[in-house]
Design a protein around this motif. Structure first.
Motif, PDB file in Angstrom:
ATOM      1  N   GLY A  73     -48.186 -17.320  29.899  1.00  0.00           N
ATOM      2  CA  GLY A  73     -47.917 -15.878  29.949  1.00  0.00           C
ATOM      3  C   GLY A  73     -49.077 -15.142  30.582  1.00  0.00           C
ATOM      4  N   PHE A  74     -49.126 -13.832  30.338  1.00  0.00           N
ATOM      5  CA  PHE A  74     -50.196 -13.037  30.939  1.00  0.00           C
ATOM      6  C   PHE A  74     -51.545 -13.490  30.403  1.00  0.00           C
ATOM      7  N   SER A  75     -52.504 -13.574  31.312  1.00  0.00           N
ATOM      8  CA  SER A  75     -53.846 -13.992  30.925  1.00  0.00           C
ATOM      9  C   SER A  75     -54.474 -12.957  29.996  1.00  0.00           C
ATOM     10  N   ASN A  76     -55.211 -13.436  28.983  1.00  0.00           N
ATOM     11  CA  ASN A  76     -55.996 -12.534  28.126  1.00  0.00           C
ATOM     12  C   ASN A  76     -57.423 -12.419  28.637  1.00  0.00           C
ATOM     13  N   VAL A  77     -57.760 -13.225  29.640  1.00  0.00           N
ATOM     14  CA  VAL A  77     -59.138 -13.321  30.106  1.00  0.00           C
ATOM     15  C   VAL A  77     -59.294 -12.656  31.475  1.00  0.00           C
ATOM     16  N   LYS A  78     -58.355 -12.988  32.393  1.00  0.00           N
ATOM     17  CA  LYS A  78     -58.396 -12.371  33.730  1.00  0.00           C
ATOM     18  C   LYS A  78     -57.704 -11.007  33.647  1.00  0.00           C
ATOM     19  N   ARG A  79     -58.055 -10.127  34.537  1.00  0.00           N
ATOM     20  CA  ARG A  79     -57.422  -8.788  34.506  1.00  0.00           C
ATOM     21  C   ARG A  79     -55.954  -8.866  34.871  1.00  0.00           C
ATOM     22  N   PHE A  80     -55.636  -9.750  35.828  1.00  0.00           N
ATOM     23  CA  PHE A  80     -54.241  -9.881  36.265  1.00  0.00           C
ATOM     24  C   PHE A  80     -53.877 -11.353  36.304  1.00  0.00           C
ATOM     25  N   GLY A  81     -52.606 -11.609  36.266  1.00  0.00           N
ATOM     26  CA  GLY A  81     -52.155 -12.973  36.530  1.00  0.00           C
ATOM     27  C   GLY A  81     -51.673 -13.692  35.289  1.00  0.00           C
ATOM     28  N   LEU A  82     -51.066 -14.834  35.532  1.00  0.00           N
ATOM     29  CA  LEU A  82     -50.507 -15.650  34.469  1.00  0.00           C
ATOM     30  C   LEU A  82     -51.448 -16.816  34.175  1.00  0.00           C
ATOM     31  N   ALA A  83     -51.304 -17.366  32.990  1.00  0.00           N
ATOM     32  CA  ALA A  83     -52.172 -18.488  32.629  1.00  0.00           C
ATOM     33  C   ALA A  83     -51.468 -19.377  31.612  1.00  0.00           C
ATOM     34  N   ARG A  84     -51.848 -20.649  31.639  1.00  0.00           N
ATOM     35  CA  ARG A  84     -51.469 -21.539  30.547  1.00  0.00           C
ATOM     36  C   ARG A  84     -52.563 -21.388  29.484  1.00  0.00           C
ATOM     37  N   LYS A  85     -52.142 -21.080  28.248  1.00  0.00           N
ATOM     38  CA  LYS A  85     -53.104 -20.695  27.218  1.00  0.00           C
ATOM     39  C   LYS A  85     -52.928 -21.563  25.966  1.00  0.00           C
ATOM     40  N   GLY A  86     -54.046 -21.890  25.345  1.00  0.00           N
ATOM     41  CA  GLY A  86     -53.998 -22.595  24.064  1.00  0.00           C
ATOM     42  C   GLY A  86     -54.156 -21.580  22.948  1.00  0.00           C
ATOM     43  N   HIS A  87     -53.158 -21.504  22.082  1.00  0.00           N
ATOM     44  CA  HIS A  87     -53.147 -20.523  20.994  1.00  0.00           C
ATOM     45  C   HIS A  87     -53.532 -21.228  19.694  1.00  0.00           C
ATOM     46  N   ILE A  88     -54.673 -20.878  19.129  1.00  0.00           N
ATOM     47  CA  ILE A  88     -55.050 -21.437  17.820  1.00  0.00           C
ATOM     48  C   ILE A  88     -54.201 -20.699  16.781  1.00  0.00           C
ATOM     49  N   VAL A  89     -53.222 -21.407  16.234  1.00  0.00           N
ATOM     50  CA  VAL A  89     -52.282 -20.777  15.296  1.00  0.00           C
ATOM     51  C   VAL A  89     -52.893 -20.759  13.890  1.00  0.00           C
ATOM     52  N   SER A  90     -53.567 -21.838  13.508  1.00  0.00           N
ATOM     53  CA  SER A  90     -54.117 -21.920  12.151  1.00  0.00           C
ATOM     54  C   SER A  90     -55.245 -22.951  12.122  1.00  0.00           C
ATOM     55  N   VAL A  91     -56.331 -22.573  11.440  1.00  0.00           N
ATOM     56  CA  VAL A  91     -57.449 -23.509  11.247  1.00  0.00           C
ATOM     57  C   VAL A  91     -58.014 -23.257   9.862  1.00  0.00           C
ATOM     58  N   SER A  92     -58.280 -24.332   9.141  1.00  0.00           N
ATOM     59  CA  SER A  92     -58.851 -24.167   7.803  1.00  0.00           C
ATOM     60  C   SER A  92     -59.540 -25.439   7.329  1.00  0.00           C
ATOM     61  N   VAL A  93     -60.591 -25.222   6.538  1.00  0.00           N
ATOM     62  CA  VAL A  93     -61.323 -26.324   5.904  1.00  0.00           C
ATOM     63  C   VAL A  93     -61.388 -25.987   4.414  1.00  0.00           C
ATOM     64  N   LEU A  94     -61.150 -26.965   3.549  1.00  0.00           N
ATOM     65  CA  LEU A  94     -61.245 -26.722   2.100  1.00  0.00           C
ATOM     66  C   LEU A  94     -62.643 -26.210   1.764  1.00  0.00           C
ATOM     67  N   GLU A  95     -62.691 -25.259   0.828  1.00  0.00           N
ATOM     68  CA  GLU A  95     -63.930 -24.535   0.569  1.00  0.00           C
ATOM     69  C   GLU A  95     -65.133 -25.456   0.330  1.00  0.00           C
ATOM     70  N   GLU A  96     -64.921 -26.511  -0.469  1.00  0.00           N
ATOM     71  CA  GLU A  96     -66.059 -27.367  -0.840  1.00  0.00           C
ATOM     72  C   GLU A  96     -66.556 -28.220   0.329  1.00  0.00           C
ATOM     73  N   HIS A  97     -65.848 -28.184   1.444  1.00  0.00           N
ATOM     74  CA  HIS A  97     -66.264 -28.976   2.612  1.00  0.00           C
ATOM     75  C   HIS A  97     -66.693 -28.085   3.776  1.00  0.00           C
ATOM     76  N   ARG A  98     -66.841 -26.784   3.512  1.00  0.00           N
ATOM     77  CA  ARG A  98     -67.221 -25.869   4.594  1.00  0.00           C
ATOM     78  C   ARG A  98     -68.717 -25.953   4.888  1.00  0.00           C
ATOM     79  N   ASN A  99     -69.082 -25.380   6.021  1.00  0.00           N
ATOM     80  CA  ASN A  99     -70.480 -25.294   6.435  1.00  0.00           C
ATOM     81  C   ASN A  99     -71.119 -26.648   6.708  1.00  0.00           C
ATOM     82  N   LYS A 100     -70.308 -27.615   7.092  1.00  0.00           N
ATOM     83  CA  LYS A 100     -70.812 -28.949   7.432  1.00  0.00           C
ATOM     84  C   LYS A 100     -70.478 -29.289   8.888  1.00  0.00           C
ATOM     85  N   GLY A 101     -70.031 -28.295   9.630  1.00  0.00           N
ATOM     86  CA  GLY A 101     -69.734 -28.533  11.046  1.00  0.00           C
ATOM     87  C   GLY A 101     -68.296 -28.922  11.330  1.00  0.00           C
TER      88      GLY A 101
END
Ligand code: COA
Length: 166
Positions: A73-101
């Motif tokens: 669809g329309f680029s979110n990065v370029k001012r004009f034009g179409l792009a193939r885009k990767g949409h991060i729909v969901s990301v999560s780490v269990l609380e006790e395992h966070r902050n480890k990279g």
């Protein structure tokens, strides 16, 4: 097809998700995020883009995941034009395992999968109150493209954050 191995991060393995991992991924989603989806939605994302559906595990216990959708669809990065885009729909780490990279590694590996699928940019929406996630995305050189008022069902706004991919 056997899922491909990705990376070792401390005592964790970060690898492509397999179908049998989905019940545990869904459990983490339910436990850690207010945005939930049907089981079918998880299955569809895995089927459509296995390269960008990645989990982190510790002694065979899944502790984090990222799932994305490849869009055109329309680029979110370029001012004009179409792009193939990767949409991060969901990301999560269990609380006790966070902050480890793990969060960073999941995002990096998903972006690698996006590039392999021909994407020239990545994007995501994040709650304006989620300062932890926003600062992690900023560290990973995501830029805020816009603010989407009333984006979430409870009325909270989102930031649309984007990043060009090499
Ligand atoms: C966002 C999330 C996935 C990050 O996972 P994580 O495993 O803790 O992230 P990492 O350990 O890889 O940290 C990544 C970077 O952010 C930094 N960071 C971690 N927690 C932070 C915090 N609370 N505030 C500021 N920076 C933080 C880390 O130091 C690290 O920086 P570095 O790579 O330069 O060392 C995790 O916080 C989470 O699951 N949150 C709940 C679900 C959520 O909000 N998802 C995002 C929805 S859009």
């Amino acid at each position: 097809m056997q899922p491909t191995f990705h990376r070792q991060v401390g005592g964790y393995v970060v690898r492509q998700c397999a179908r049998e991992d989905l019940p545990n991924v869904i459990r983490i989603n339910l436990a850690t995020l207010p945005e939930h989806y049907s089981d079918l939605f998880f299955e569809e994302l895995l089927q459509e883009s296995p390269e960008t559906f990645i989990i982190a595990e510790n002694h065979s216990t899944i502790v984090g995941y990222i799932m994305c959708r490849i869009e055109f669809g329309f680029s979110n990065v370029k001012r004009f034009g179409l792009a193939r885009k990767g949409h991060i729909v969901s990301v999560s780490v269990l609380e006790e395992h966070r902050n480890k990279g793990l969060g960073r590694t999941l995002i990096e590996e998903a972006m690698r999968g996006m590039v392999n699928r021909g994407c020239s940019e990545a994007f995501l929406e994040v709650r304006v109150s989620n300062t932890t996630a926003i600062s992690i995305y900023q560290k990973m050189e995501y830029q805020t493209a816009s603010r989407l008022e009333g984006y979430y069902r409870d009325g909270e706004a989102a930031y649309l954050m984007t990043k060009p991919l090499a």
